[in-house]
Scaffold this motif. Structure first.
Motif, PDB file in Angstrom:
ATOM      1  N   THR A  10       0.837  -1.211   0.000  1.00 18.02           N
ATOM      2  CA  THR A  10       0.000   0.000   0.000  1.00 18.02           C
ATOM      3  C   THR A  10       0.867   1.254   0.000  1.00 18.02           C
ATOM      4  O   THR A  10       0.627   2.189  -0.762  1.00 18.02           O
ATOM      5  CB  THR A  10      -0.909   0.013   1.250  1.00 18.02           C
ATOM      6  OG1 THR A  10      -1.660  -1.186   1.252  1.00 18.02           O
ATOM      7  CG2 THR A  10      -1.852   1.204   1.231  1.00 18.02           C
ATOM      8  N   ILE A  11       1.888   1.233   0.852  1.00 20.82           N
ATOM      9  CA  ILE A  11       2.788   2.395   0.926  1.00 20.82           C
ATOM     10  C   ILE A  11       3.438   2.624  -0.439  1.00 20.82           C
ATOM     11  O   ILE A  11       3.530   3.750  -0.937  1.00 20.82           O
ATOM     12  CB  ILE A  11       3.902   2.159   1.976  1.00 20.82           C
ATOM     13  CG1 ILE A  11       3.303   1.855   3.337  1.00 20.82           C
ATOM     14  CG2 ILE A  11       4.879   3.336   2.010  1.00 20.82           C
ATOM     15  CD1 ILE A  11       2.879   3.023   4.133  1.00 20.82           C
ATOM     16  N   MET A  13       2.305   1.737  -3.360  1.00 14.95           N
ATOM     17  CA  MET A  13       1.326   2.206  -4.346  1.00 14.95           C
ATOM     18  C   MET A  13       1.114   3.718  -4.218  1.00 14.95           C
ATOM     19  O   MET A  13       0.941   4.423  -5.206  1.00 14.95           O
ATOM     20  CB  MET A  13      -0.014   1.480  -4.179  1.00 14.95           C
ATOM     21  CG  MET A  13      -0.018   0.076  -4.768  1.00 14.95           C
ATOM     22  SD  MET A  13      -1.497  -0.852  -4.340  1.00 14.95           S
ATOM     23  CE  MET A  13      -2.628  -0.334  -5.619  1.00 14.95           C
ATOM     24  N   ILE A  14       1.137   4.203  -2.988  1.00 16.07           N
ATOM     25  CA  ILE A  14       0.906   5.637  -2.790  1.00 16.07           C
ATOM     26  C   ILE A  14       2.157   6.449  -3.125  1.00 16.07           C
ATOM     27  O   ILE A  14       2.103   7.431  -3.849  1.00 16.07           O
ATOM     28  CB  ILE A  14       0.463   5.917  -1.333  1.00 16.07           C
ATOM     29  CG1 ILE A  14      -0.886   5.260  -1.073  1.00 16.07           C
ATOM     30  CG2 ILE A  14       0.397   7.411  -1.058  1.00 16.07           C
ATOM     31  CD1 ILE A  14      -1.296   5.228   0.379  1.00 16.07           C
ATOM     32  N   GLU A  15       3.307   5.970  -2.622  1.00  8.44           N
ATOM     33  CA  GLU A  15       4.541   6.746  -2.766  1.00  8.44           C
ATOM     34  C   GLU A  15       5.111   6.672  -4.184  1.00  8.44           C
ATOM     35  O   GLU A  15       5.408   7.673  -4.807  1.00  8.44           O
ATOM     36  CB  GLU A  15       5.603   6.182  -1.812  1.00  8.44           C
ATOM     37  CG  GLU A  15       5.320   6.472  -0.371  1.00  8.44           C
ATOM     38  CD  GLU A  15       5.564   7.930  -0.027  1.00  8.44           C
ATOM     39  OE1 GLU A  15       6.659   8.425  -0.336  1.00  8.44           O
ATOM     40  OE2 GLU A  15       4.646   8.567   0.522  1.00  8.44           O
ATOM     41  N   LEU A  19      -0.562   6.582  -6.467  1.00  6.65           N
ATOM     42  CA  LEU A  19      -1.976   6.319  -6.248  1.00  6.65           C
ATOM     43  C   LEU A  19      -2.562   7.464  -5.416  1.00  6.65           C
ATOM     44  O   LEU A  19      -1.965   7.904  -4.448  1.00  6.65           O
ATOM     45  CB  LEU A  19      -2.113   4.997  -5.488  1.00  6.65           C
ATOM     46  CG  LEU A  19      -3.503   4.573  -5.106  1.00  6.65           C
ATOM     47  CD1 LEU A  19      -4.377   4.421  -6.334  1.00  6.65           C
ATOM     48  CD2 LEU A  19      -3.451   3.255  -4.355  1.00  6.65           C
ATOM     49  N   ILE A  69      -3.196   9.221   2.446  1.00  5.99           N
ATOM     50  CA  ILE A  69      -3.478   9.086   1.020  1.00  5.99           C
ATOM     51  C   ILE A  69      -3.770  10.474   0.437  1.00  5.99           C
ATOM     52  O   ILE A  69      -4.636  11.178   0.944  1.00  5.99           O
ATOM     53  CB  ILE A  69      -4.653   8.098   0.792  1.00  5.99           C
ATOM     54  CG1 ILE A  69      -5.078   8.059  -0.669  1.00  5.99           C
ATOM     55  CG2 ILE A  69      -5.869   8.400   1.653  1.00  5.99           C
ATOM     56  CD1 ILE A  69      -4.229   7.172  -1.476  1.00  5.99           C
ATOM     57  N   ILE A 250      -7.622  -0.043  -5.736  1.00  7.00           N
ATOM     58  CA  ILE A 250      -7.740   1.410  -5.899  1.00  7.00           C
ATOM     59  C   ILE A 250      -9.144   1.866  -5.489  1.00  7.00           C
ATOM     60  O   ILE A 250      -9.320   2.850  -4.777  1.00  7.00           O
ATOM     61  CB  ILE A 250      -7.461   1.804  -7.377  1.00  7.00           C
ATOM     62  CG1 ILE A 250      -6.029   1.462  -7.762  1.00  7.00           C
ATOM     63  CG2 ILE A 250      -7.770   3.266  -7.622  1.00  7.00           C
ATOM     64  CD1 ILE A 250      -5.737   1.626  -9.250  1.00  7.00           C
TER      65      ILE A 250
ATOM     66  N   PHE B  83      -5.356   0.000   5.260  1.00  2.86           N
ATOM     67  CA  PHE B  83      -4.724  -1.280   4.913  1.00  2.86           C
ATOM     68  C   PHE B  83      -5.744  -2.406   4.935  1.00  2.86           C
ATOM     69  O   PHE B  83      -5.702  -3.314   4.114  1.00  2.86           O
ATOM     70  CB  PHE B  83      -3.572  -1.560   5.868  1.00  2.86           C
ATOM     71  CG  PHE B  83      -2.563  -0.455   5.890  1.00  2.86           C
ATOM     72  CD1 PHE B  83      -1.669  -0.304   4.842  1.00  2.86           C
ATOM     73  CD2 PHE B  83      -2.541   0.473   6.918  1.00  2.86           C
ATOM     74  CE1 PHE B  83      -0.753   0.738   4.831  1.00  2.86           C
ATOM     75  CE2 PHE B  83      -1.627   1.513   6.920  1.00  2.86           C
ATOM     76  CZ  PHE B  83      -0.735   1.643   5.877  1.00  2.86           C
ATOM     77  N   MET B  86      -8.129  -2.022   1.727  1.00  4.63           N
ATOM     78  CA  MET B  86      -7.566  -2.170   0.387  1.00  4.63           C
ATOM     79  C   MET B  86      -7.320  -3.598  -0.036  1.00  4.63           C
ATOM     80  O   MET B  86      -7.408  -3.937  -1.208  1.00  4.63           O
ATOM     81  CB  MET B  86      -6.243  -1.420   0.325  1.00  4.63           C
ATOM     82  CG  MET B  86      -6.275  -0.308  -0.664  1.00  4.63           C
ATOM     83  SD  MET B  86      -4.770   0.587  -0.610  1.00  4.63           S
ATOM     84  CE  MET B  86      -4.242   0.382  -2.265  1.00  4.63           C
ATOM     85  N   HIS B  87      -6.988  -4.450   0.910  1.00  6.57           N
ATOM     86  CA  HIS B  87      -6.553  -5.778   0.511  1.00  6.57           C
ATOM     87  C   HIS B  87      -7.515  -6.889   0.918  1.00  6.57           C
ATOM     88  O   HIS B  87      -7.217  -8.048   0.765  1.00  6.57           O
ATOM     89  CB  HIS B  87      -5.155  -6.048   1.081  1.00  6.57           C
ATOM     90  CG  HIS B  87      -4.135  -5.053   0.599  1.00  6.57           C
ATOM     91  ND1 HIS B  87      -3.490  -5.200  -0.604  1.00  6.57           N
ATOM     92  CD2 HIS B  87      -3.702  -3.884   1.124  1.00  6.57           C
ATOM     93  CE1 HIS B  87      -2.677  -4.165  -0.788  1.00  6.57           C
ATOM     94  NE2 HIS B  87      -2.793  -3.360   0.248  1.00  6.57           N
TER      95      HIS B  87
END
Lengths: 452, 89
Positions: A10-11, A13-15, A19, A69, A250, B83, B86-87
């Motif tokens: 997730t990190i 995807m954002i960084e 995203l 985000i 997303i 978190f 999302m998953h």
């Protein structure tokens, strides 16, 4: 219960993959602001917008911080202004655009949409006045966005409106010639416009909508591009699955932000728009996704098929991730706002005609396209008519946001700044459609619209 | 409320000490820590309970970011829901 890999994913995807949530848009009905005095109407409009959206920007920023985000835009859409203004008897609606601008400034949003009219079957008195007010309204304001619906699958295409919009676009370009004709970047001509679109410049708050609503548009071309880098050379089945899975993630994020914004603002959640919206930043491009699928440059043969697959897989992945899906939902292909598209136009791979074909399989249409300033009003109308026909016949939304940049010719480049990006001036077919456009009237609704 | 802290960057001495000292200062309870080092790259994920934190979220966030910059790593704190949502279906 936590999978640390998914946290790091997730990190990343954002960084790294850029995203983000593209927009939180608050839709506000102004139907209760109608007044026979335009002074009173404007006062009510200002009061309603500024009280409903008072906390919109702050709440958006808080969510952004807490969840880590980025939420790029906070915006407002309102009821099509032609419906609100026409009770006043005013002969020009600049005043209404100015009050929208003032309310946008006060609430801190960067765009406010809804200087709009729906004329797919014909004009009311207010529609006519509003359309004639567009050039001045867009020249005198910076945050107000305007949209006109000229066709629908149920009603056909209003060719009188198509003809007029060619002239209005040119007039708007002329009035904002000192700013690269930027007025036209805030003006969209639709067929099958949707009532809950959170994206600018085409957002307005439809009359079937509640008093106030929160709609969210997601983004994330970079995340999809990077996911596809891991399936080089693999068959399309794998490509489609990969896009679906990424789109799911997303959209989930969009849904989370939408729920949270709705809760904190005390405003019902409307929809998540499952769109892939590019920005001019490197790594945030739709064109680069298509190229990742195996095209040398976007615009090469195969481009339409690649976009069709992308658009469909995004919807399939996203639809399960959200409780209500709406808006435009699909991949956007605005030229000036997509670094890969700009490059494709510059190297001669991507033409207006190819873009038109691409709009048959994606949302929304010919978007942010700069053409020479000497393009005639009829030619612009012809382009609008073609695009509207694609939408009306295929039961989809299409739109034209075209910018005839006064004083520029093919090969030049214009800088609109910010998210609007940089546009290379594209070449337009030189042959005339004047006699065709001059006919006026209505193109009847297609046979398959008769479903009752 | 629970939050996730992630610290990423080049490995060095005292990363955990530096980060946890900020948490202890503001009464943030650590529920779980996981860290890995791949080659020289350090990554740490921490689940924390900020219910009894003595400062508001934004302040804790900026303190952690500041500490991260001080020791040359990126340190961020985010609400855990992002978190989860999302998953998971």
């Amino acid at each position: 219960m936590y999978n640390y890999e998914t946290i790091l994913k997730t990190i990343s995807m954002i960084e790294r993959e850029k995203l983000d949530i593209r927009t939180i848009t608050m839709g506000i009905s102004l139907l209760d602001c109608i007044d026979s005095s335009s002074y009173n109407a404007c006062k009510r409009i200002y009061d309603k917008i500024t009280s409903k959206a008072e906390h919109l920007v702050r709440v958006g920023e808080n969510i952004e911080k807490e969840y880590g985000i980025p939420i790029i835009n906070k915006r407002i859409s309102v009821t099509p202004m032609s419906l609100i203004a026409q009770a006043s008897g005013d002969q020009h609606y600049l005043k209404y655009a100015e009050i929208m601008e003032k309310a946008a400034q006060e609430t801190g949003v960067n765009f406010i949409g809804g200087f709009s009219a729906l004329v797919h079957k014909g004009y009311t008195i207010g529609d006519d006045i509003l359309i004639r007010s567009i050039p001045e309204a867009l020249s005198a304001t910076t945050r107000v966005c305007s949209s006109i619906n000229v066709g629908s699958s149920k009603t056909g295409i209003n060719m009188d409106a198509v003809k007029q919009m060619g002239k209005i676009i040119l007039e708007t370009a002329n009035l904002t010639a000192d700013r690269n004709s930027i007025g036209c970047a805030k003006l969209v001509v639709f067929a099958n416009a949707v009532e809950d679109n959170p994206f600018m410049a085409g957002a307005f708050h439809g009359i079937g909508e509640p008093d106030c609503v929160i709609n969210v548009g997601v983004s994330g071309p970079g995340a999809i591009k990077i996911a596809l880098e891991d399936c080089k050379g693999q068959p399309f089945d794998v490509v489609a699955e990969t896009i679906k899975k990424t789109a799911f993630k997303i959209t989930r994020m969009g849904q989370l932000v939408a729920n949270e914004a709705s809760k904190r603002l005390g405003v019902p959640f409307g929809i998540v728009d499952l769109s892939l919206a590019p920005t001019p930043a490197v790594g945030d491009s739709i064109a680069r996704i298509l190229e990742e699928m195996g095209l040398e440059v976007t615009g090469a043969p195969g481009t339409t098929a690649a976009l069709a697959l992308l658009n469909d897989a995004v919807k399939k992945g996203g639809v399960m991730a959200s409780s209500h899906v709406g808006g435009l939902s699909g991949a956007f292909i605005p030229v000036s706002e997509d670094e890969g598209m700009i490059a494709a136009v510059k190297c001669g791979a991507l033409t207006l005609e190819k873009l038109e074909a691409m709009t048959c399989v994606c949302s929304v249409g010919l978007d942010m396209i700069a053409v020479p300033g000497d393009t005639s009003a009829e030619t612009i109308s012809g382009i609008i008519a073609d695009e509207a026909a694609i939408g009306v016949i295929n039961n989809k939304t299409t739109a034209v946001r075209i910018i005839p940049v006064i004083g520029k010719k093919v090969g030049d480049e214009v800088e609109f700044g910010g998210l609007l990006g940089t546009a290379p001036i594209m070449s337009v077919n030189k042959f005339s459609c004047k006699a065709f456009i001059d006919r006026g009237g209505r193109i009847p609704a297609p046979i398959h619209s008769m479903k009752n | 409320m629970r939050a996730v802290i992630t610290v990423l960057g080049k490995d060095k001495i005292g990363i955990i000490f530096n980060i946890t000292s900020v948490l202890a200062k503001y009464s943030v309870n650590i529920l779980d820590i996981s860290q890995t080092i791949m080659q020289d790259f350090f990554s740490m994920v921490m689940i924390v309970d900020i219910e009894n934190s003595t400062v508001i979220f934004e302040e804790l966030q900026s303190e952690l970011e500041k500490k991260g910059i001080e020791i040359g790593l990126s340190a961020r704190i985010q609400h855990e829901d992002i978190f989860n949502s999302m998953h998971q279906v």
